[in-house]
Design an enzyme around this catalytic site. Structure first.
Site, short mmCIF file in Angstrom:
data_model
loop_
_atom_site.label_atom_id
_atom_site.label_comp_id
_atom_site.label_asym_id
_atom_site.label_seq_id
_atom_site.Cartn_x
_atom_site.Cartn_y
_atom_site.Cartn_z
N GLU A 36 0.92 -1.16 0.04
CA GLU A 36 -0.14 -0.07 0.20
C GLU A 36 0.87 1.36 0.06
O GLU A 36 1.94 1.40 0.58
CB GLU A 36 -0.82 0.05 1.19
CG GLU A 36 -2.37 0.68 1.02
CD GLU A 36 -3.15 -0.13 -0.08
OE1 GLU A 36 -3.19 0.01 -1.05
OE2 GLU A 36 -3.74 -1.28 0.38
N THR A 38 2.88 1.91 -2.32
CA THR A 38 4.12 1.67 -2.83
C THR A 38 4.27 1.89 -4.26
O THR A 38 5.44 2.04 -4.96
CB THR A 38 4.63 0.24 -2.40
OG1 THR A 38 3.37 -0.34 -3.02
CG2 THR A 38 4.86 0.13 -1.01
N SER A 70 -26.12 8.01 -16.05
CA SER A 70 -25.49 7.34 -14.86
C SER A 70 -26.73 6.66 -14.32
O SER A 70 -27.77 7.40 -13.76
CB SER A 70 -24.72 8.31 -14.09
OG SER A 70 -24.51 7.61 -12.68
N GLY A 124 -15.59 5.74 -3.45
CA GLY A 124 -14.66 6.11 -2.14
C GLY A 124 -14.22 5.21 -1.29
O GLY A 124 -13.97 5.64 -0.11
N GLY A 126 -12.03 2.46 -1.29
CA GLY A 126 -10.75 2.16 -1.40
C GLY A 126 -10.62 0.69 -2.56
O GLY A 126 -9.81 0.29 -2.13
N SER A 129 -13.19 2.32 -7.54
CA SER A 129 -14.33 2.53 -8.54
C SER A 129 -13.75 3.45 -9.62
O SER A 129 -14.36 3.28 -10.59
CB SER A 129 -15.55 3.20 -7.45
OG SER A 129 -14.94 4.28 -6.72
N SER A 130 -12.88 4.48 -9.14
CA SER A 130 -12.72 5.31 -10.16
C SER A 130 -11.67 4.71 -11.46
O SER A 130 -12.13 5.01 -12.56
CB SER A 130 -11.93 6.70 -9.52
OG SER A 130 -10.87 6.23 -9.03
N ASP A 174 -4.14 0.54 -9.66
CA ASP A 174 -5.38 0.13 -9.75
C ASP A 174 -5.88 0.17 -11.08
O ASP A 174 -6.67 -0.86 -11.69
CB ASP A 174 -6.20 1.30 -9.20
CG ASP A 174 -6.07 1.79 -7.93
OD1 ASP A 174 -5.55 0.88 -7.23
OD2 ASP A 174 -6.44 2.63 -7.30
N TYR A 224 -3.50 12.33 0.07
CA TYR A 224 -2.62 11.46 -0.96
C TYR A 224 -1.78 12.11 -1.41
O TYR A 224 -0.45 11.71 -1.70
CB TYR A 224 -3.79 10.78 -1.91
CG TYR A 224 -3.06 9.70 -2.75
CD1 TYR A 224 -3.24 8.36 -2.52
CD2 TYR A 224 -2.34 10.16 -3.83
CE1 TYR A 224 -2.77 7.53 -3.42
CE2 TYR A 224 -1.93 9.19 -4.69
CZ TYR A 224 -1.93 7.97 -4.43
OH TYR A 224 -1.61 6.74 -5.16
C1 GLA Z 1 -5.08 4.58 -4.36
C2 GLA Z 1 -4.19 4.75 -5.95
C3 GLA Z 1 -3.10 3.72 -5.87
C4 GLA Z 1 -2.35 3.73 -4.84
C5 GLA Z 1 -3.15 3.32 -3.48
C6 GLA Z 1 -2.42 3.15 -2.48
O1 GLA Z 1 -5.96 3.57 -4.75
O2 GLA Z 1 -5.17 5.03 -6.91
O3 GLA Z 1 -2.37 4.28 -7.21
O4 GLA Z 1 -1.56 4.73 -4.55
O5 GLA Z 1 -4.13 4.50 -3.40
O6 GLA Z 1 -1.74 1.98 -2.44
#
Ligand code: GLA
Length: 387
Positions: A36, A38, A70, A124, A126, A129-130, A174, A224
């Site tokens: 995470e 990284t 949507s 949102g 984690g 979704s985006s 992601d 972030y």
């Molecule tokens: C979000 C970001 C990813 C990653 C994670 C943390 O999901 O989109 O690129 O940095 O946070 O690991």
């Protein structure tokens, strides 16, 4: 899935007259087992795609306009492909807009489309979704305009869309896993070389359980970007002192011990998290190859501690969810997953204990917070596809 597709087609018909000749694209959410924060310093990650996804039903419309309905927001919005910026306020439109813009910036000529979009990746939370929206639209644009863009390029373009149009200067994890995941495998990704290994990840004896804290802190985006800037500072500090160091991924814990006293807080702690997390992620991939769930669980729990104390991206609800999980029978390890500041945890749980685990976790978490959490077992699924 058939039901979701039928509902999506019905929504498309309602918005655009009929659903003849539509193409449906699908992109999954993901859960990161470990690794995470990284990815944006050239490190290692170990995510899986999950069976929560974004679906887009699309048909070229012969114009230069993209019209999108949507289903989740029950809203329709449009943009012209020649527009430099969005006129509409709809926040969700930034993702399909950004994805179109980065494809165009790469020199691709896009056709206008009518599209209906629906997703069941918690927003949102984690679970990315985006990236799922970006990738589903990237495939839709490519199909509409008959573009042949390889998946690595698509992952990179969708990452750029996220940072330029949604304001989160994210890493590649992601978008990459949404495009390259394989069923029953975790994806061990080297974010510097952009190469991966599919590590078998399927057993009935042990399950991955996602628990949604139900909280989303607005800090997520700004913090972030702050973390990323701190990592860049740290990487520059080490690069000035150690030959051959280009990024945090090139460092070992001993380097932090040797040079760290000259590094200011909290940059030191941020670097320590990333450096130890890379080591944990490599060890976790090895544990998974060897099916050593005890070791994997220990590494996951250590990852949470590091994210809590050194990287400071957890929150009291995430810490509570993890603490409760650790008290329950059959748990090998538990940690927050994704960017942090709310969202979900992931726990490694003995198969025969999963039902009891879910019930007890929900009960205790609700008793402490008043929030009834969504808890579900996930398994590794395939990446994005045209259905
Ligand atoms: C979000 C970001 C990813 C990653 C994670 C943390 O999901 O989109 O690129 O940095 O946070 O690991």
């Amino acid at each position: 899935m058939q039901q979701r597709i039928a509902q999506l087609r019905a929504a498309f018909s309602k918005a655009f007259g009929n659903a003849r000749n539509t193409t449906i694209t699908k992109a999954p959410g993901r859960v990161n087992i470990i690794g995470e924060h990284t990815d944006y310093t050239d490190g290692y990650v170990l995510p899986i795609a999950i069976d929560r996804s974004v679906l887009v039903a699309m048909r070229p419309n012969g114009s230069s306009t993209v019209n999108i309905h949507s289903v989740n927001y029950d809203q329709s919005a449009s943009f012209d492909l020649s527009a430099e910026a969005l006129c509409e306020n709809a926040q969700w439109l930034r993702y399909p807009f950004g994805t179109a813009k980065v494809l165009q910036a790469r020199g691709h000529v896009l056709e206008g489309i009518d599209a209906a979009v629906e997703g069941n990746v918690p927003l949102g939370g984690g679970l990315s979704s985006s990236a799922a929206i970006e990738v589903a639209f990237a495939l839709a644009y490519c199909a509409a305009s008959k573009l042949d863009v390889d998946r690595l390029t698509l992952a990179q373009l969708c990452r750029t869309a996220e940072s330029q149009y949604a304001g989160v200067n994210c890493g590649i994890m992601d978008q990459y896993v949404a495009l390259f995941a394989e069923k029953d495998h975790a994806l061990f990704l080297d974010c510097r070389n952009l190469t991966h290994e599919q590590v078998p990840c399927r057993t009935d004896a042990v399950k991955l359980v996602v628990s949604d804290t139900g909280v989303r802190h607005s800090l997520a985006g700004s913090e972030y970007n702050t973390r990323r800037a701190q990592c860049e500072r740290g990487a520059a500090f080490f690069a000035r002192r150690i030959d051959g160091v280009r990024n945090l991924r090139d460092l070992a814990s001993e380097d932090v011990n040797t040079f760290g006293q000259d590094l200011e807080s909290p940059v030191l702690e941020r670097c320590r998290h990333v450096i130890t997390e890379n080591a944990r992620t490599m060890a976790a991939a090895q544990a998974l190859r060897q099916k050593n769930v005890y070791q994997l669980g220990v590494l996951m729990s250590a990852s949470h501690e590091s994210l809590k104390n050194d990287y400071e991206v957890t929150c009291k609800e995430l810490d509570l969810m993890v603490d409760i999980a650790h008290e329950l029978p059959g748990v090998f390890g538990s940690r927050m997953t994704g960017g942090g500041f709310g969202g979900c945890t992931i726990s490694l749980v003995a198969g025969e204990k999963v039902d009891d685990f879910g019930k007890a976790l929900a009960k205790k978490y609700e008793a402490a917070t008043g929030i009834s959490p969504h808890i579900y077992v996930v398994a590794a699924e395939n990446g994005a596809e045209i259905l």
